[in-house]
Scaffold this motif. Structure first.
Motif, PDB file in Angstrom:
ATOM      1  N   PRO A  10      10.662   2.400  17.596  1.00 14.01           N
ATOM      2  CA  PRO A  10      10.551   1.010  17.144  1.00 14.01           C
ATOM      3  C   PRO A  10      10.055   0.978  15.706  1.00 14.01           C
ATOM      4  CG  PRO A  10       8.728   1.548  18.608  1.00 14.01           C
ATOM      5  CD  PRO A  10       9.666   2.682  18.668  1.00 14.01           C
ATOM      6  N   MET A  11      10.737   0.243  14.892  1.00 15.17           N
ATOM      7  CA  MET A  11      10.420   0.155  13.479  1.00 15.17           C
ATOM      8  C   MET A  11       9.578  -1.084  13.217  1.00 15.17           C
ATOM      9  SD  MET A  11      11.804   2.807  12.109  1.00 15.17           S
ATOM     10  CE  MET A  11      11.781   2.366  10.383  1.00 15.17           C
ATOM     11  N   ALA A  12       8.514  -0.927  12.406  1.00 17.75           N
ATOM     12  CA  ALA A  12       7.681  -2.075  12.042  1.00 17.75           C
ATOM     13  C   ALA A  12       8.406  -2.888  10.993  1.00 17.75           C
ATOM     14  CB  ALA A  12       6.352  -1.592  11.504  1.00 17.75           C
ATOM     15  N   PRO A  13       8.091  -4.142  10.817  1.00 20.05           N
ATOM     16  CA  PRO A  13       8.707  -4.961   9.767  1.00 20.05           C
ATOM     17  C   PRO A  13       8.485  -4.322   8.411  1.00 20.05           C
ATOM     18  CG  PRO A  13       7.471  -6.330  11.306  1.00 20.05           C
ATOM     19  CD  PRO A  13       7.162  -4.934  11.659  1.00 20.05           C
ATOM     20  N   LYS A  14       9.519  -4.449   7.558  1.00 19.29           N
ATOM     21  CA  LYS A  14       9.442  -3.777   6.262  1.00 19.29           C
ATOM     22  C   LYS A  14       8.370  -4.361   5.359  1.00 19.29           C
ATOM     23  CE  LYS A  14      14.235  -2.220   6.131  1.00 19.29           C
ATOM     24  NZ  LYS A  14      15.500  -2.193   5.345  1.00 19.29           N
ATOM     25  N   SER A  15       8.048  -5.626   5.570  1.00 21.27           N
ATOM     26  CA  SER A  15       7.051  -6.259   4.728  1.00 21.27           C
ATOM     27  C   SER A  15       5.626  -5.895   5.152  1.00 21.27           C
ATOM     28  CB  SER A  15       7.211  -7.784   4.753  1.00 21.27           C
ATOM     29  OG  SER A  15       7.061  -8.272   6.085  1.00 21.27           O
ATOM     30  N   GLU A  16       5.481  -5.297   6.324  1.00 19.81           N
ATOM     31  CA  GLU A  16       4.139  -4.957   6.835  1.00 19.81           C
ATOM     32  C   GLU A  16       3.722  -3.592   6.303  1.00 19.81           C
ATOM     33  OE1 GLU A  16       1.875  -4.205  11.125  1.00 19.81           O
ATOM     34  OE2 GLU A  16       3.903  -5.043  11.037  1.00 19.81           O
ATOM     35  N   ILE A  17       2.473  -3.542   5.822  1.00 17.34           N
ATOM     36  CA  ILE A  17       1.931  -2.300   5.292  1.00 17.34           C
ATOM     37  C   ILE A  17       1.164  -1.611   6.417  1.00 17.34           C
ATOM     38  CG2 ILE A  17       0.473  -1.235   3.541  1.00 17.34           C
ATOM     39  CD1 ILE A  17       2.954  -2.695   2.471  1.00 17.34           C
ATOM     40  N   PRO A  18       1.550  -0.398   6.795  1.00 16.96           N
ATOM     41  CA  PRO A  18       0.864   0.294   7.893  1.00 16.96           C
ATOM     42  C   PRO A  18      -0.545   0.746   7.483  1.00 16.96           C
ATOM     43  CG  PRO A  18       2.454   1.761   6.871  1.00 16.96           C
ATOM     44  CD  PRO A  18       2.653   0.424   6.216  1.00 16.96           C
ATOM     45  N   GLU A  19      -1.320   1.114   8.492  1.00 14.77           N
ATOM     46  CA  GLU A  19      -2.676   1.584   8.243  1.00 14.77           C
ATOM     47  C   GLU A  19      -2.698   2.998   7.673  1.00 14.77           C
ATOM     48  OE1 GLU A  19      -5.419  -0.133   8.394  1.00 14.77           O
ATOM     49  OE2 GLU A  19      -4.375  -1.928   9.061  1.00 14.77           O
ATOM     50  N   TRP A  20      -1.668   3.762   7.986  1.00 15.45           N
ATOM     51  CA  TRP A  20      -1.654   5.119   7.473  1.00 15.45           C
ATOM     52  C   TRP A  20      -1.193   5.153   6.028  1.00 15.45           C
ATOM     53  CZ3 TRP A  20       3.501   5.831   6.458  1.00 15.45           C
ATOM     54  CH2 TRP A  20       4.395   5.113   7.263  1.00 15.45           C
ATOM     55  N   ASP A  21      -1.415   6.290   5.366  1.00  9.99           N
ATOM     56  CA  ASP A  21      -1.140   6.432   3.941  1.00  9.99           C
ATOM     57  C   ASP A  21       0.213   7.094   3.753  1.00  9.99           C
ATOM     58  OD1 ASP A  21      -1.163   6.748   1.236  1.00  9.99           O
ATOM     59  OD2 ASP A  21      -2.837   8.174   1.157  1.00  9.99           O
ATOM     60  N   PRO A  22       1.198   6.394   3.154  1.00  8.82           N
ATOM     61  CA  PRO A  22       2.529   6.999   2.934  1.00  8.82           C
ATOM     62  C   PRO A  22       2.477   8.239   2.044  1.00  8.82           C
ATOM     63  CG  PRO A  22       2.612   4.612   2.677  1.00  8.82           C
ATOM     64  CD  PRO A  22       1.165   4.980   2.765  1.00  8.82           C
ATOM     65  N   TYR A  23       1.587   8.227   1.057  1.00  6.76           N
ATOM     66  CA  TYR A  23       1.478   9.392   0.184  1.00  6.76           C
ATOM     67  C   TYR A  23       1.057  10.628   0.981  1.00  6.76           C
ATOM     68  CZ  TYR A  23       1.720   6.160  -3.769  1.00  6.76           C
ATOM     69  OH  TYR A  23       2.125   5.221  -4.679  1.00  6.76           O
ATOM     70  N   THR A  24       0.141  10.428   1.935  1.00  5.22           N
ATOM     71  CA  THR A  24      -0.298  11.557   2.746  1.00  5.22           C
ATOM     72  C   THR A  24       0.809  12.027   3.661  1.00  5.22           C
ATOM     73  OG1 THR A  24      -2.546  10.680   2.699  1.00  5.22           O
ATOM     74  CG2 THR A  24      -2.059  12.295   4.396  1.00  5.22           C
ATOM     75  N   VAL A  25       1.594  11.096   4.218  1.00  6.56           N
ATOM     76  CA  VAL A  25       2.697  11.470   5.106  1.00  6.56           C
ATOM     77  C   VAL A  25       3.735  12.317   4.363  1.00  6.56           C
ATOM     78  CG1 VAL A  25       4.623  10.570   6.484  1.00  6.56           C
ATOM     79  CG2 VAL A  25       2.379   9.470   6.585  1.00  6.56           C
TER      80      VAL A  25
END
Length: 287
Positions: A10-25
Motif C-alpha cells: 500500500p502506497m501512502a499519499p504522495k503529498s504526505e511526508i513519512p516519519e522515516w528519513d528518505p536520505y537514510t533509506v
C-alpha cells in the motif's frame, strides 16, 4: 524492471511526508543532487527488487519504501518539506544531546558534591570522635588523679590518726614491753593472751602493749610470767617491773588490787631497781 512485476504494498499519499528519513533509506547526504539520487535508486532497487529476492517476505515493502524515498527527493516541494523535517530532527537531536551533556555534567557535579560532602562528613565525624576520645581520656585521668589523691589523703589521715591514737594511748595508758624468748608471736596472739589491751605494736624484737589502767598492766605482767615464749616488763611512772616464770602467780591474779600487786612484785626487785641510772627513763627490775 519488467512489466510482469506487480506490487501489492500500500502506497501512502504522495503529498504526505513519512516519519522515516528518505536520505537514510537511500544512503545519501542532504546535499545530493537529482543525478545522484537516481543513480543510487537504480543501484539499490536492483538489490531489493522482489523478483531478485523471492524468499524475502519484506522485499516488496523495501522496494516500495525505496521508490517512495526517490519520489520525495526528486520532487522539489516535497524535498523541501523533507529537508525541514530533517533539519528539525537534527536540531532536536542536537538540543537533546546538549541537554544530555548538560544533565550529565550536572549529574557529575552533583555526584562530586555529594562525594565531597560525604568525605567532609566523615572527616568531621573522625574529628568529633577524636575529640570525644581525648575528652574521655582527660576525664578518666582526672578521675584517677582524684581517686589517687583521695586514697593518699585517706592513707595519710589513717596514718596520722594511728600515730595520734598511739600517742594518746601512750600518754593515757600504761605500757608493757615484751621481748621475744623462744619464738615470735603475732599481734593477734598477744591480744588473745593479754585479754583486752588497748594497743599492740609488734616487730621482730618484741612488742609494745598498752593497757588502760595501771592495774591491768601489772596484772598482764604477772600473767606473762606463765609464758615461755617471751618476757615482759611494765613501765609505771619511774619504775619498770620485769616478770618471768620464777614469779609465783596467785590463783586469782586478775582480781588483785594494785596495792596487792605492788606488794607481790615490787619488794622482790627493789634492789635491782636502785641499780638503774636515774636518767634512763625508768628503773627496770628483773628476776
Amino acid at each position: 524492471f519488467g512489466s510482469s512485476s506487480v506490487f501489492r504494498f500500500p502506497m501512502a499519499p504522495k503529498s504526505e511526508i513519512p516519519e522515516w528519513d528518505p536520505y537514510t533509506v537511500l544512503g545519501l547526504s542532504t546535499d545530493a543532487d537529482a543525478k545522484a539520487i537516481k543513480s543510487r535508486y537504480r543501484k539499490a532497487a536492483l538489490e531489493v527488487h522482489p523478483d531478485r529476492n523471492p524468499d524475502d517476505p519484506r522485499a516488496e515493502e523495501k522496494f516500495a519504501k525505496l521508490t517512495r524515498a526517490k519520489d520525495l527527493l526528486l520532487d522539489p516541494a516535497l524535498r523541501a518539506k523533507v529537508d525541514q523535517r530533517v533539519e528539525a530532527r537534527a536540531e532536536r537531536a542536537a538540543r537533546q544531546s546538549k541537554q544530555d551533556g548538560q544533565r550529565k555534567k550536572l549529574r557529575e557535579e552533583l555526584e562530586a558534591r555529594e562525594r565531597q560532602a560525604e568525605e567532609d562528613r566523615l572527616a568531621r565525624l573522625a574529628v568529633a570522635r577524636g575529640i570525644a576520645r581525648q575528652h574521655k581520656e582527660v576525664v578518666e585521668r582526672r578521675k584517677r588523679a582524684r581517686e589517687e589523691d583521695r586514697n593518699a589523703m585517706d592513707s595519710e589521715w589513717a596514718e596520722m590518726m594511728h600515730v595520734r591514737r598511739a600517742k594518746e594511748a601512750r600518754q593515757e595508758c600504761c605500757e608493757v614491753r615484751v621481748t621475744w624468748e623462744s619464738r615470735i608471736l603475732s599481734e593477734e596472739q598477744l591480744a588473745a593472751f593479754f585479754a583486752r589491751p588497748r594497743f599492740i605494736a609488734a616487730d621482730h624484737v618484741g612488742a609494745t602493749v598498752l593497757f588502760r589502767t595501771r592495774d591491768e598492766a601489772l596484772a598482764a605482767v604477772a600473767k606473762a610470767s606463765t609464758a615461755s615464749e617471751f618476757r615482759a616488763e611494765v613501765c609505771v611512772d619511774a619504775a619498770a617491773v620485769q616478770v618471768n616464770e620464777d614469779v609465783a602467780v596467785p590463783p586469782k591474779l586478775k582480781n588483785l588490787t594494785l596495792h596487792e600487786l605492788e606488794e607481790l612484785v615490787l619488794p622482790r626487785f627493789a634492789a635491782a631497781a636502785l641499780k638503774q641510772s636515774p636518767g634512763s627513763g625508768g628503773a627496770k627490775c628483773g628476776l
